[in-house]
Structure formats: structure tokens, C-alpha cells
Design an enzyme around this catalytic site. Structure first.
Site, PDB file in Angstrom:
ATOM      1  N   SER A   1      -5.190  12.105  -2.704  1.00 47.80           N
ATOM      2  CA  SER A   1      -5.258  10.655  -2.808  1.00 47.80           C
ATOM      3  C   SER A   1      -5.101  10.247  -4.263  1.00 47.80           C
ATOM      4  CB  SER A   1      -6.610  10.173  -2.272  1.00 47.80           C
ATOM      5  OG  SER A   1      -6.873   8.853  -2.683  1.00 47.80           O
TER       6      SER A   1
ATOM      7  N   CYS B   1       0.774  -1.235   0.000  1.00 50.58           N
ATOM      8  CA  CYS B   1       0.000   0.000   0.000  1.00 50.58           C
ATOM      9  C   CYS B   1       0.806   1.286   0.000  1.00 50.58           C
ATOM     10  CB  CYS B   1      -1.004  -0.046   1.150  1.00 50.58           C
ATOM     11  SG  CYS B   1      -2.385  -1.169   0.798  1.00 50.58           S
TER      12      CYS B   1
ATOM     13  N   CYS C   1      -6.623  -1.270  -2.372  1.00 50.87           N
ATOM     14  CA  CYS C   1      -7.915  -0.806  -2.891  1.00 50.87           C
ATOM     15  C   CYS C   1      -7.937  -0.917  -4.408  1.00 50.87           C
ATOM     16  CB  CYS C   1      -8.163   0.628  -2.454  1.00 50.87           C
ATOM     17  SG  CYS C   1      -8.290   0.817  -0.663  1.00 50.87           S
TER      18      CYS C   1
ATOM     19  N   LYS D   1       2.115   3.931   1.683  1.00 51.67           N
ATOM     20  CA  LYS D   1       3.387   4.337   2.275  1.00 51.67           C
ATOM     21  C   LYS D   1       4.245   3.124   2.614  1.00 51.67           C
ATOM     22  CE  LYS D   1       1.651   8.272   1.796  1.00 51.67           C
ATOM     23  NZ  LYS D   1       0.333   7.745   1.415  1.00 51.67           N
TER      24      LYS D   1
END
Length: 580
Positions: free
Chosen positions: A484, A118, A187, A120
Site C-alpha cells: 500500500s 483513487c 485517504c 486503480k
């Protein structure tokens, strides 16, 4: 002699302490591989990584090595959105890299496996891998499946804004919350997590064809086991990240980034990663390589399909095949072969046939009739012909600002708007939801850069704007913070220098006129008090305002955010911590 064996001679306590940890005597003389992962109960992208850790460990054992498990989990931007928790997001990348450096430097290892999914966690692992520069390989954690109605998490911002405006009922919002994340994995859209998984493979640091697999696929564990075996071979061969990652392989990554309409956060992560290897890249490189590069991936948020379909269409190799004429095919990869040799092997070993079988199954599952070319378009029939990222400059952003123009309405490619400045996202979001922001406004959120508040994402505000039928095509959102990877609409981030450093964004006042010109890469103040002025007149006004400006009191007095505020470089250089 392997480094681990040299250290055994220097530190007599090492062997007994490892035996006390559960190692066997025969393990002590084997090649030692550190297995770093972000496994933890932090979010779906990391909750399943323990299975990949064990698969990799088995592969290491089969190849005659010993795998030691270390963990440094990551946080979830989605879980902290809209709270002060999001301020810790970007700095967590630095802390993950630091902790892994400590793990691998305090005790001896001959090679490394780095497992993450993901936003970071994966950039932090990449930075650590580069900093350590021991023979290493990346395993990416894949993508989660879509929910019912092909629901994916980035749509939650839209549902939330619609509910706040009274456009949908609470039951519909609750349905979206309960179905947007049906399982583990990153995601399911081309946000920062998916982008960085793709970047890891493109850079040659992950096995070919391994990035962004469906997280529940048994193939992912097979790749992890194969990576474990390869890690032992790498340790014996001595092939290091610095032998693989070059200016040419970084150019490949940026070109693929253009083709997939990757997250703007890659402009923070790739320069920070490259810096660890002594290679300096910046936003200008992205802007230059994106120009004229076809955008071919029809995956959300810039396209229409969930990210799980990316792999079904052939994944990173299929994108690279479409980009062959632009890529450096002779760069070295973690396989010990060149990129061109890897692609040739995939064509021969049935890789694309297996992907098509997965697509056929998905078509049956979702009631669709997609072909691979519906998802990854041919380069000669792209969704857009000029990449996906532009770096804008002007008297508002002398050092640059970033926009993903593939997610921006064409009506906003050139506009002159009225300035509406806010000194925090909270103030701005309230104004947007309460209809205090009007058509023709340039909404500025400032003091949200690395030195201001840690450079959080402005996701909720960007979604509130883009989901509003009128505002989404008639105003712009400009910030020294970031967005984002799921953000869409007329949003411009990384505005540099940031407000806390006295950048021009700190000097903007209400009813200044802001010009956005994406084709010509301009972002500038062109008027004062709703009146157009000459550049000289504008500069004179800004200079007078500069004499009155004072930096805000430092928000964080201690801890990592104070450290970040004091030492982070410009977002246009990667926003990494520098001690110079």
C-alpha cells in the site's frame, strides 16, 4: 469536421437513439464530450464524483458542447485488505481502462473528461485516456479531511496490530474505525490515490492547482466546471494527450514523485500509462532521477501531517516551484500553455494567497500554527536529499525490487538477515502476530506477484511489523507482491522475476542469508544455512535448487485473474496486460 459529426452520417440510428436517451435535436450537432467517472457507492473516493460530473457537464454546456455521462466505478483496496478480494485490485486497473476504451470507441466523441480519485480508478482512467488519445482532461476528486486527533486511515493497520497484540483495548480500536474516514475524497495521506492525483497534474493533464483539493471544498466543483469548458476548447483545437505527454513530462512526474515521497505503486502505474503512448519507462528511470532529488513534503506516511495540508501549502505548483531547476519547464500542458507559463499565471492570479487563507482556517480548526514551509520544505532544507525510492538488484532480484527508503529505519539501510520464507501473506501475518518472527529475520512472502495471485498489497503484514517497536527496526519484509502507499517500515516489493515464474525468490530456503544494501542498491543472497558463502557457491546452490523447483498450480482457473496471470508483464515494467 468533428469525428462525432462524421459518425452521424455513417450510422443513421445514432441520432434517434440519442434523442431517446434525452438529448435534444440541437445537441446532436455540438462537440460531443464523453464524461467518464468512477462514481459509485464503492468507497469515499468515488461516492462524491457525481457532483463533479454535473459541474463538468455544466461547463461543457456553457462552452457550446454536449457532455455524455459514462460510469465505470472502481473498487477499494482498503475495503478488501486481508481478504482474497485484494487480489482483484491491480487487475481492476486494466479492466477500467478496457471498459472506458469500449465506451469511447463504440460511439463517437470529440473529447473526453476523466474523473477519478483513487488507487486503480485514476491509473485506469489515465491508461484509457492515453489509449484513446482524443483531446482530454483529468479532474481529480480531492482528499478527505482528517478525523479527530488528526487521525487518518493508514493508522488503522497500526491500531489493528496493537489490538491483536493486546496493547490497546477494543474500545480504542473501535474509536479509530469510526473516525478515520470522516467524509469523501481520497485517504488523507500520500498513498497511491494522492500520489496519482499529483501525477495527473504534474503530467500536464489536469488544470494547474486542481489536484488534491479538499474534497468538500467548493473550489473543486469550480475546477470541474472550468475543465468542462476547457474540454470543448481542446476538442476544437485538437490538442491530444500524445501532444502533451513526452519523455520530458514523464521525467517531471518522476522528479515530483521523489519530492513528495510518492507511493511505490507509481512504479506500476506510470510505466503502464506511458506504454499506452508508446513511451517505455521503467524502475531504472525512477532510481536514477530520485538520486540527489530533495524529498520535501512533510505529509504522512513518510511525514507527519494529513494530506489535506498539502493543498494548504500550495499543492503541486508549490512543489514544482521548489523543483524548478530540475524540471523541464517548456513541456506542453492541457491549458495549451507550457508548465512555466502556468506557474507564472498562478503566481499572478492569487493562487498562493488563497491557499494560505485555507491554511489559516485549518490552523484554527486543528489548533496548529503551521506555515507553508512547515509542510512543503524548501529544496535547500529538505527532509532528505536522495529522493524516496530505490531500485535494488542482485541475485535475489535480478530484474529489480523496490523500496521506499524514506519510510525505512536507517538501521535497515545495510543489513544481513536470516531468511524466513512464506508462500502466502496469511501464513506470514500469523507468524508475525504470534511472535514467531524474530529480530534479524528477512521475512519473504512469495507467489504474490501478478502471475501468482494478482499482486495484492501486503499492507496488514507490513503494518504489523512497522508497529512493533523491536521488529520495525530489526527485520525486513521482501515480496514479489506490492505494498500500500500507506506502508512504512523496512519493506521491499515488486521482487522480480516473481516466484511463479521461477525467480530466485522462489528458491530461498530458511536460514539463507539475505543482504540489503540500500546505498549501493543491492538485494542478494550471500549465505546458505546461516553461513556466508562466495557468490559462486551461492549460485551453485541456487542452480541445484532450481532443478528441483516446480511452479505452483495456477490459483485462478478462469476470469480476469486467470487472464492477468497469463498476460501480465513484469512489475518492473508496469504489470500491464500484454498480448505479445
Amino acid at each position: 469536421m468533428l469525428n462525432s459529426q462524421k459518425m452521424r452520417k455513417q450510422a443513421p440510428e445514432l441520432d434517434p437513439l440519442r434523442l431517446g436517451t434525452g438529448w435534444k435535436t440541437e445537441d446532436l450537432g455540438k462537440p460531443q464530450i464523453i464524461i467518464e467517472s468512477t462514481f459509485g457507492d464503492s468507497h469515499p473516493g468515488s461516492g462524491h464524483l457525481d457532483k463533479l460530473v454535473e459541474a463538468a457537464r455544466c461547463g461543457i454546456h456553457q462552452a457550446g458542447g454536449f457532455g455524455a455521462r459514462y460510469f465505470c466505478t472502481d473498487i477499494c483496496d482498503g475495503e478488501s485488505q486481508g481478504t482474497d478480494g485484494i487480489n482483484y485490485s491491480l487487475v481492476s486497473r486494466e479492466m477500467i481502462a478496457n471498459m472506458i476504451e469500449i465506451h469511447a470507441s463504440a460511439t463517437p466523441f470529440d473529447g473526453g473528461i476523466f474523473i477519478a480519485s483513487c488507487d486503480k480508478g485514476l491509473p485506469g482512467n489515465l491508461m484509457a485516456l492515453a489509449r484513446l488519445n482524443i483531446p482530454s482532461i483529468i479532474i481529480t476528486g480531492g482528499t478527505m479531511a482528517a478525523g479527530p486527533e488528526l487521525l487518518t486511515l493508514e493508522q488503522l493497520g497500526k491500531y489493528s496490530a496493537q489490538y491483536a497484540r493486546g496493547e490497546i483495548k477494543e474500545e480504542r480500536l473501535q474509536w479509530a474505525k469510526e473516525n478515520a474516514c470522516p467524509g469523501c475524497g481520497a485517504c488523507s495521506f500520500i498513498g497511491t490515490a494522492s500520489t496519482m492525483q499529483i501525477m495527473a497534474e504534474t503530467l500536464g493533464l489536469a488544470l494547474p492547482g486542481s489536484a488534491l483539493l479538499p474534497a468538500e471544498s467548493p473550489q473543486l466543483a469550480e475546477y470541474a466546471a472550468a475543465a468542462g469548458k476547457r474540454a470543448v476548447e481542446l476538442a476544437m483545437e485538437g490538442l491530444r494527450p500524445s501532444d502533451i505527454v513526452t519523455k520530458e513530462s514523464l521525467e517531471n512526474a518522476v522528479l515530483v514523485h521523489a519530492a513528495i515521497s510518492g507511493s511505490t505503486n507509481a512504479l506500476l502505474h506510470l510505466p503502464a500509462f506511458a506504454h499506452e503512448l508508446g513511451i517505455e519507462i521503467d524502475g531504472d528511470m525512477f532510481d536514477r532521477l530520485h538520486r540527489g532529488t530533495p524529498f520535501i513534503l512533510d505529509i504522512r506516511p513518510s511525514g507527519q501531517w494529513p494530506a489535506e495540508f498539502f493543498y494548504y501549502a500550495g499543492g503541486v505548483p508549490a512543489v514544482m516551484e521548489e523543483m524548478r531547476d530540475k524540471l523541464h519547464m517548456d513541456v506542453m500542458t492541457v491549458t495549451g500553455k507550457t508548465l512555466g507559463e502556468n506557474l507564472e499565471a498562478l503566481r499572478k492570479n492569487g493562487f498562493y494567497e488563497r491557499c494560505r487563507q485555507m491554511l489559516e482556517s485549518a490552523n484554527l480548526r486543528y489548533g496548529l500554527h503551521l506555515t507553508p514551509k512547515d509542510i512543503i520544505r524548501p529544496a535547500d532544507a529538505p527532509l532528505q536529499s536522495d529522493g524516496s525510492i530505490a531500485v535494488l538488484r542482485g541475485n535475489l532480484a535480478p530484474d529489480g525490487a523496490v523500496i521506499k527508503h524514506t519510510a525505512c529505519p536507517k538501521t535497515m539501510f545495510h543489513a544481513v538477515l536470516r531468511a524466513r520464507p512464506f508462500d502466502s501473506e496469511e501464513e506470514c501475518l500469523d507468524a508475525v502476530l504470534c511472535h514467531k518472527v524474530k529480530k534479524g529475520d528477512a521475512v519473504l512472502i512469495r507467489y504474490e506477484g501478478p502471475k501468482g495471485s494478482g499482486m495484492p498489497e501486503m499492507f496488514y503484514t507490513s503494518e504489523a511489523i512497522s508497529s512493533d517497536k523491536e521488529l520495525g527496526s530489526s527485520i525486513a519484509l521482501i515480496t514479489d507482491g506490492r505494498f500500500s502507499g500507506a506502508s512504512t517500515g523496512p519493506v521491499i516489493g515488486h521482487c522480480s522475476p516473481e516466484a511463479q515464474e521461477g525467480g530466485p525468490i522462489a528458491l530461498v530456503e530458511a536460514d539463507d542469508l539475505i543482504e540489503i544494501d540500500i546505498p549501493n542498491r543491492r538485494l542478494q543472497i550471500v549465505g546458505i544455512a546461516n553461513q556466508l558463502r562466495t557468490p559462486e557457491e551461492v549460485e551453485a546452490v541456487l542452480e541445484e535448487r532450481r532443478t528441483r523447483w516446480k511452479p505452483k498450480e495456477q490459483r485462478y482457473k478462469k476470469g480476469v485473474l486467470r487472464l492477468f496471470a497469463e498476460h501480465a508483464v513484469s512489475p518492473m515494467k508496469g504489470a500491464y496486460i500484454s498480448y505479445k
